[in-house]
Design a protein around this motif. Sequence first.
Motif, mmCIF file in Angstrom:
data_model
loop_
_atom_site.group_PDB
_atom_site.id
_atom_site.type_symbol
_atom_site.label_atom_id
_atom_site.label_comp_id
_atom_site.label_asym_id
_atom_site.label_seq_id
_atom_site.Cartn_x
_atom_site.Cartn_y
_atom_site.Cartn_z
ATOM 1 N N VAL A 173 -74.591 8.666 -43.431
ATOM 2 C CA VAL A 173 -74.483 8.953 -41.992
ATOM 3 C C VAL A 173 -75.296 10.205 -41.656
ATOM 4 O O VAL A 173 -75.127 11.250 -42.298
ATOM 5 N N THR A 174 -76.156 10.092 -40.647
ATOM 6 C CA THR A 174 -76.827 11.266 -40.087
ATOM 7 C C THR A 174 -76.804 11.128 -38.563
ATOM 8 O O THR A 174 -76.183 10.221 -38.020
ATOM 9 N N MET A 175 -77.493 12.033 -37.885
ATOM 10 C CA MET A 175 -77.559 11.975 -36.425
ATOM 11 C C MET A 175 -78.896 11.371 -35.992
ATOM 12 O O MET A 175 -79.954 11.787 -36.446
ATOM 13 N N ALA A 176 -78.812 10.387 -35.094
ATOM 14 C CA ALA A 176 -80.013 9.746 -34.555
ATOM 15 C C ALA A 176 -80.342 10.260 -33.161
ATOM 16 O O ALA A 176 -81.262 9.760 -32.510
ATOM 17 N N GLY A 177 -79.597 11.255 -32.708
ATOM 18 C CA GLY A 177 -79.790 11.825 -31.381
ATOM 19 C C GLY A 177 -78.502 12.519 -30.977
ATOM 20 O O GLY A 177 -77.526 12.538 -31.737
ATOM 21 N N PRO A 178 -78.464 13.105 -29.778
ATOM 22 C CA PRO A 178 -77.236 13.758 -29.324
ATOM 23 C C PRO A 178 -76.073 12.775 -29.286
ATOM 24 O O PRO A 178 -76.126 11.748 -28.596
ATOM 25 N N ASP A 179 -75.034 13.054 -30.068
ATOM 26 C CA ASP A 179 -73.808 12.246 -30.104
ATOM 27 C C ASP A 179 -74.045 10.808 -30.560
ATOM 28 O O ASP A 179 -73.298 9.897 -30.183
ATOM 29 N N LEU A 224 -83.873 12.338 -39.523
ATOM 30 C CA LEU A 224 -83.843 13.672 -38.938
ATOM 31 C C LEU A 224 -84.042 13.576 -37.434
ATOM 32 O O LEU A 224 -84.956 12.879 -36.968
ATOM 33 N N TYR A 225 -83.199 14.272 -36.682
ATOM 34 C CA TYR A 225 -83.400 14.398 -35.239
ATOM 35 C C TYR A 225 -83.735 15.863 -34.964
ATOM 36 O O TYR A 225 -82.901 16.745 -35.154
ATOM 37 N N ILE A 226 -84.982 16.106 -34.562
ATOM 38 C CA ILE A 226 -85.469 17.474 -34.414
ATOM 39 C C ILE A 226 -86.036 17.667 -33.004
ATOM 40 O O ILE A 226 -87.081 17.113 -32.656
ATOM 41 N N ASN A 227 -85.320 18.412 -32.196
ATOM 42 C CA ASN A 227 -85.819 18.825 -30.873
ATOM 43 C C ASN A 227 -86.346 17.657 -30.049
ATOM 44 O O ASN A 227 -87.419 17.723 -29.453
ATOM 45 N N GLY A 228 -85.591 16.556 -30.043
ATOM 46 C CA GLY A 228 -85.964 15.421 -29.200
ATOM 47 C C GLY A 228 -86.795 14.362 -29.884
ATOM 48 O O GLY A 228 -87.112 13.338 -29.270
ATOM 49 N N THR A 229 -87.169 14.574 -31.137
ATOM 50 C CA THR A 229 -87.943 13.587 -31.885
ATOM 51 C C THR A 229 -87.149 13.093 -33.082
ATOM 52 O O THR A 229 -86.577 13.883 -33.826
ATOM 53 N N LEU A 230 -87.142 11.775 -33.259
ATOM 54 C CA LEU A 230 -86.459 11.159 -34.386
ATOM 55 C C LEU A 230 -87.471 10.890 -35.492
ATOM 56 O O LEU A 230 -88.526 10.301 -35.253
ATOM 57 N N ILE A 231 -87.164 11.330 -36.710
ATOM 58 C CA ILE A 231 -88.032 11.085 -37.863
ATOM 59 C C ILE A 231 -87.281 10.180 -38.827
ATOM 60 O O ILE A 231 -86.167 10.497 -39.255
ATOM 61 N N HIS A 232 -87.901 9.038 -39.145
ATOM 62 C CA HIS A 232 -87.255 8.071 -40.032
ATOM 63 C C HIS A 232 -88.271 7.522 -41.025
ATOM 64 O O HIS A 232 -89.464 7.806 -40.944
ATOM 65 N N ARG A 233 -87.793 6.742 -41.952
ATOM 66 C CA ARG A 233 -88.665 6.176 -42.975
ATOM 67 C C ARG A 233 -89.637 5.151 -42.377
ATOM 68 O O ARG A 233 -89.418 4.620 -41.292
ATOM 69 N N SER A 234 -90.679 4.856 -43.128
ATOM 70 C CA SER A 234 -91.746 3.986 -42.646
ATOM 71 C C SER A 234 -91.325 2.517 -42.678
ATOM 72 O O SER A 234 -90.395 2.138 -43.403
ATOM 73 N N ASP A 269 -84.787 4.701 -27.507
ATOM 74 C CA ASP A 269 -85.905 5.079 -26.638
ATOM 75 C C ASP A 269 -86.469 6.463 -26.976
ATOM 76 O O ASP A 269 -87.510 6.851 -26.460
ATOM 77 N N THR A 270 -85.766 7.203 -27.813
ATOM 78 C CA THR A 270 -86.192 8.549 -28.185
ATOM 79 C C THR A 270 -87.567 8.512 -28.844
ATOM 80 O O THR A 270 -87.845 7.602 -29.636
ATOM 81 N N PRO A 271 -88.449 9.476 -28.528
ATOM 82 C CA PRO A 271 -89.720 9.550 -29.266
ATOM 83 C C PRO A 271 -89.453 9.611 -30.764
ATOM 84 O O PRO A 271 -88.546 10.322 -31.213
#
Length: 269
Positions: free
Chosen positions: A164-170, A209-219, A235-237
């Motif tokens: 479990v991680t965060m994909a965005g706020p809440d 990782l959700y960093i300052n409005g950008t979601l980083i995920h695996r390829s 819809d998050t960048p």
Amino acid sequence: MPPQKYTHAIVARISESLKQSGEFNYNLAKKQHQEFCSLLREVGLDVIELPPDETLPEGVFVENAAIICNGVALISKSDNFLRQREADSMEIILKKELDVPVVNPNIRNALLDGGDVLFTGREFFVGISSYTNEDGAKAVAVAFPEYPVTPIKVSGNMRLKYYVTMAGPDVFSVSSSNYCQEIVKRMERDASFKYQKITLPEEHAANMLYINGTLIHRSPLEIPASYKVIKEKIDTPSRNIDVSEFAQFSNGLTSACLLLRRWKSIRNI
């Protein structure tokens, strides 16, 4: 409550001694890690790169060494000699080089691994695992008394943030595996706040990782089915990256960085 805004990321370069953990393509792992560091810079972070330490095979996985929240650090505690050395080294770097305050709850029998500590922006969930015990969860509660802290049992060899991680706020990022769903149900039952979730087909896709409005995920090469779900549901960048080699001995993306917010500049190490 909005998520923390981050200004810096601490990473550590891969050492050749990581080969002790298992077979992998060292040169490809180095390349992937360099691309990961570049991506962190592209999303607006100042990246502090620590040199490789051949005496610490898993030193690249800096997440395990500390928990940093609101500019304060809590250092991990391990019964593994090498992992404890990583935590001790990180404590020195945070205090002496980066001027980050370190709290020490001084809970005698605590075991605590940063990969078991999920901060949602509103509260903490702490995995009770092979690496973290109830006293470790108490240390988090003492270090960050302004937030609720909920212990969550995690069986096997993985840490909480593998599941479990965060994909965005809440918004939780979880997988559809039976065990992950069991963990998430317990988290939702005991949470102090309400959360949405995105459920992904591949278990290892949940770590992002959700960093300052950008979601980083695996390829998409690593998580083809989950990649489609992410593109359809969020819809998050977002940015994606291949971490197949260097992340196979860890939670995934979160394991390779410590995120923090700083208001004053940090000198180069």
